[in-house]
Design a protein around this motif. Sequence first.
Motif, mmCIF file in Angstrom:
data_model
loop_
_atom_site.group_PDB
_atom_site.id
_atom_site.type_symbol
_atom_site.label_atom_id
_atom_site.label_comp_id
_atom_site.label_asym_id
_atom_site.label_seq_id
_atom_site.Cartn_x
_atom_site.Cartn_y
_atom_site.Cartn_z
ATOM 1 N N LYS A 99 -28.437 68.494 50.764
ATOM 2 C CA LYS A 99 -28.013 67.473 49.813
ATOM 3 C C LYS A 99 -28.858 67.477 48.543
ATOM 4 O O LYS A 99 -28.334 67.246 47.453
ATOM 5 N N LEU A 100 -30.174 67.733 48.673
ATOM 6 C CA LEU A 100 -31.000 67.791 47.475
ATOM 7 C C LEU A 100 -30.598 68.974 46.584
ATOM 8 O O LEU A 100 -30.532 68.844 45.364
ATOM 9 N N TRP A 101 -30.342 70.110 47.215
ATOM 10 C CA TRP A 101 -29.905 71.288 46.457
ATOM 11 C C TRP A 101 -28.610 70.971 45.717
ATOM 12 O O TRP A 101 -28.466 71.287 44.527
ATOM 13 N N GLN A 102 -27.668 70.345 46.400
ATOM 14 C CA GLN A 102 -26.399 69.980 45.761
ATOM 15 C C GLN A 102 -26.620 69.059 44.565
ATOM 16 O O GLN A 102 -25.977 69.210 43.522
ATOM 17 N N ALA A 103 -27.534 68.105 44.720
ATOM 18 C CA ALA A 103 -27.815 67.179 43.622
ATOM 19 C C ALA A 103 -28.512 67.892 42.464
ATOM 20 O O ALA A 103 -28.236 67.611 41.291
ATOM 21 N N PHE A 104 -29.410 68.810 42.811
ATOM 22 C CA PHE A 104 -30.153 69.530 41.766
ATOM 23 C C PHE A 104 -29.256 70.446 40.940
ATOM 24 O O PHE A 104 -29.457 70.599 39.742
ATOM 25 N N GLU A 105 -28.291 71.077 41.582
ATOM 26 C CA GLU A 105 -27.472 72.060 40.867
ATOM 27 C C GLU A 105 -26.229 71.450 40.226
ATOM 28 O O GLU A 105 -25.455 72.145 39.570
ATOM 29 N N ALA A 106 -26.013 70.145 40.411
ATOM 30 C CA ALA A 106 -24.837 69.508 39.819
ATOM 31 C C ALA A 106 -24.894 69.624 38.295
ATOM 32 O O ALA A 106 -25.957 69.471 37.682
ATOM 33 N N GLY A 107 -23.755 69.894 37.697
ATOM 34 C CA GLY A 107 -23.689 70.055 36.242
ATOM 35 C C GLY A 107 -23.942 68.760 35.492
ATOM 36 O O GLY A 107 -24.430 68.772 34.360
ATOM 37 N N LYS A 108 -23.615 67.620 36.135
ATOM 38 C CA LYS A 108 -23.820 66.315 35.525
ATOM 39 C C LYS A 108 -24.784 65.503 36.384
ATOM 40 O O LYS A 108 -24.981 65.789 37.552
ATOM 41 N N LYS A 109 -25.346 64.480 35.787
ATOM 42 C CA LYS A 109 -26.262 63.593 36.500
ATOM 43 C C LYS A 109 -25.512 62.917 37.641
ATOM 44 O O LYS A 109 -24.397 62.431 37.468
ATOM 45 N N VAL A 110 -26.115 62.874 38.829
ATOM 46 C CA VAL A 110 -25.476 62.282 40.004
ATOM 47 C C VAL A 110 -26.401 61.229 40.609
ATOM 48 O O VAL A 110 -27.588 61.149 40.280
ATOM 49 N N VAL A 111 -25.824 60.419 41.475
ATOM 50 C CA VAL A 111 -26.614 59.493 42.289
ATOM 51 C C VAL A 111 -26.821 60.139 43.653
ATOM 52 O O VAL A 111 -25.856 60.529 44.307
ATOM 53 N N LEU A 112 -28.074 60.284 44.056
ATOM 54 C CA LEU A 112 -28.410 60.836 45.371
ATOM 55 C C LEU A 112 -28.880 59.696 46.260
ATOM 56 O O LEU A 112 -29.915 59.069 45.992
ATOM 57 N N LEU A 113 -28.123 59.415 47.305
ATOM 58 C CA LEU A 113 -28.495 58.374 48.262
ATOM 59 C C LEU A 113 -29.158 59.010 49.478
ATOM 60 O O LEU A 113 -28.560 59.857 50.147
ATOM 61 N N ILE A 114 -30.380 58.608 49.767
ATOM 62 C CA ILE A 114 -31.067 58.989 50.995
ATOM 63 C C ILE A 114 -31.081 57.734 51.850
ATOM 64 O O ILE A 114 -31.883 56.820 51.632
ATOM 65 N N ASP A 115 -30.171 57.676 52.812
ATOM 66 C CA ASP A 115 -29.868 56.434 53.504
ATOM 67 C C ASP A 115 -30.640 56.280 54.814
ATOM 68 O O ASP A 115 -30.602 57.159 55.670
ATOM 69 N N GLU A 116 -31.351 55.163 54.939
ATOM 70 C CA GLU A 116 -32.114 54.797 56.139
ATOM 71 C C GLU A 116 -33.212 55.818 56.438
ATOM 72 O O GLU A 116 -33.300 56.386 57.523
ATOM 73 N N ILE A 117 -34.078 55.996 55.475
ATOM 74 C CA ILE A 117 -35.153 56.983 55.584
ATOM 75 C C ILE A 117 -36.112 56.650 56.717
ATOM 76 O O ILE A 117 -36.780 57.531 57.282
ATOM 77 N N ASP A 118 -36.194 55.368 57.091
ATOM 78 C CA ASP A 118 -37.130 54.963 58.138
ATOM 79 C C ASP A 118 -36.678 55.365 59.534
ATOM 80 O O ASP A 118 -37.414 55.175 60.500
ATOM 81 N N LYS A 119 -35.470 55.928 59.672
ATOM 82 C CA LYS A 119 -35.022 56.406 60.983
ATOM 83 C C LYS A 119 -35.704 57.718 61.365
ATOM 84 O O LYS A 119 -35.824 58.044 62.543
ATOM 85 N N ALA A 120 -36.126 58.469 60.369
ATOM 86 C CA ALA A 120 -36.686 59.798 60.622
ATOM 87 C C ALA A 120 -38.147 59.707 61.058
ATOM 88 O O ALA A 120 -38.766 58.647 61.075
ATOM 89 N N ASP A 121 -38.694 60.859 61.403
ATOM 90 C CA ASP A 121 -40.099 60.959 61.774
ATOM 91 C C ASP A 121 -40.988 60.451 60.645
ATOM 92 O O ASP A 121 -40.632 60.536 59.470
ATOM 93 N N ILE A 122 -42.174 59.971 60.978
ATOM 94 C CA ILE A 122 -43.078 59.379 59.996
ATOM 95 C C ILE A 122 -43.486 60.371 58.911
ATOM 96 O O ILE A 122 -43.800 59.992 57.777
ATOM 97 N N GLU A 123 -43.472 61.678 59.220
ATOM 98 C CA GLU A 123 -43.857 62.683 58.238
ATOM 99 C C GLU A 123 -42.718 63.040 57.284
ATOM 100 O O GLU A 123 -42.944 63.711 56.274
ATOM 101 N N PHE A 124 -41.518 62.593 57.584
ATOM 102 C CA PHE A 124 -40.351 62.944 56.772
ATOM 103 C C PHE A 124 -40.535 62.591 55.292
ATOM 104 O O PHE A 124 -40.325 63.439 54.420
ATOM 105 N N PRO A 125 -40.936 61.345 54.952
ATOM 106 C CA PRO A 125 -41.089 61.022 53.530
ATOM 107 C C PRO A 125 -42.128 61.890 52.831
ATOM 108 O O PRO A 125 -41.914 62.337 51.691
ATOM 109 N N ASN A 126 -43.260 62.136 53.498
ATOM 110 C CA ASN A 126 -44.303 62.968 52.882
ATOM 111 C C ASN A 126 -43.824 64.385 52.630
ATOM 112 O O ASN A 126 -44.250 65.038 51.671
ATOM 113 N N ASP A 127 -42.940 64.885 53.499
ATOM 114 C CA ASP A 127 -42.430 66.250 53.345
ATOM 115 C C ASP A 127 -41.528 66.397 52.121
ATOM 116 O O ASP A 127 -41.214 67.514 51.717
#
Length: 279
Positions: A99-127
């Motif tokens: 999803k990040l790659w898709q957002a980065f390569e989009a020709g126009k500015k997009v909204v990237l939603l990272i939904d419920e980040i606290d569900k993942a492992d504690i190291e996920f945000p730092n990564d």
Amino acid sequence: MKFSGTESYVASADLSLAVNAAITLERPLLVKGEPGTGKTELARQVADALGMEMIEWNIKSTTRAAQGLYEYDAVSRLRDSQLGDERVHDVANYIRKGKLWQAFEAGKKVVLLIDEIDKADIEFPNDLLQELDKMEFHVYETGETIRAKQRPVVIITSNNEKELPDAFLRRCFFHYISFPDEETLRQIVEVHHPGIKDSLLTTALTQFYEIRDTGGLKKKPSTSEVLDWLKLLLAEDLDAEDLKRGGANALPKLHGALLKNEQDVHLFERLAFMARRER
């Protein structure tokens, strides 16, 4: 680009300010709040209001940060090599964009939603720190560096199930969506159920806030649940008189829309029992 809510989304002044501040600072907007207070919907409405495409990355307990960048399908490449497929000579054929790659390569500015980040492992945000900070990442299999053509508007939601790392928090603009007061909730209801009778709405909201304020409740009903409840009341053609509760009838009408576990149902049943004994 300024966000001030939409016809179908009532945004408070401080929420609109937070969205616009994050856009101006080009920092991710971290949105916390009770489940059902419209965090995920906010991203959709921001995209709609600003005329942008939205890319949604739903986080699960098994999600790894690298999946948001890309995944290398080594198994398919091995299988193709055994079958003599010519595609095997180009490793790029086996890179699946995240999803990040898709957002980065989009020709126009997009909204990237990272939904419920606290569900993942504690190291996920730092990564994800470097990728969200520098808006680029390296693809080791192909040797290329992917850079954002347009810096996306990043909205990250959290239900506060676990603490997020300080290093991650420093890179975000933070906003907590407080539960709406009665006047704001009336505005939200008017968007979803226009023209609802004032007597019914007043009685329903009075009961709703009484339920939320009941001590010992395991899960307080949210905005989305009161909207569902009102929809049912309207479908059943109930009026304010039908919603009256007595000591022996402590459970609200169609309570299954508001109370979502047996502990809370039993709580109101006990309250009814105690009320009967006091008579």
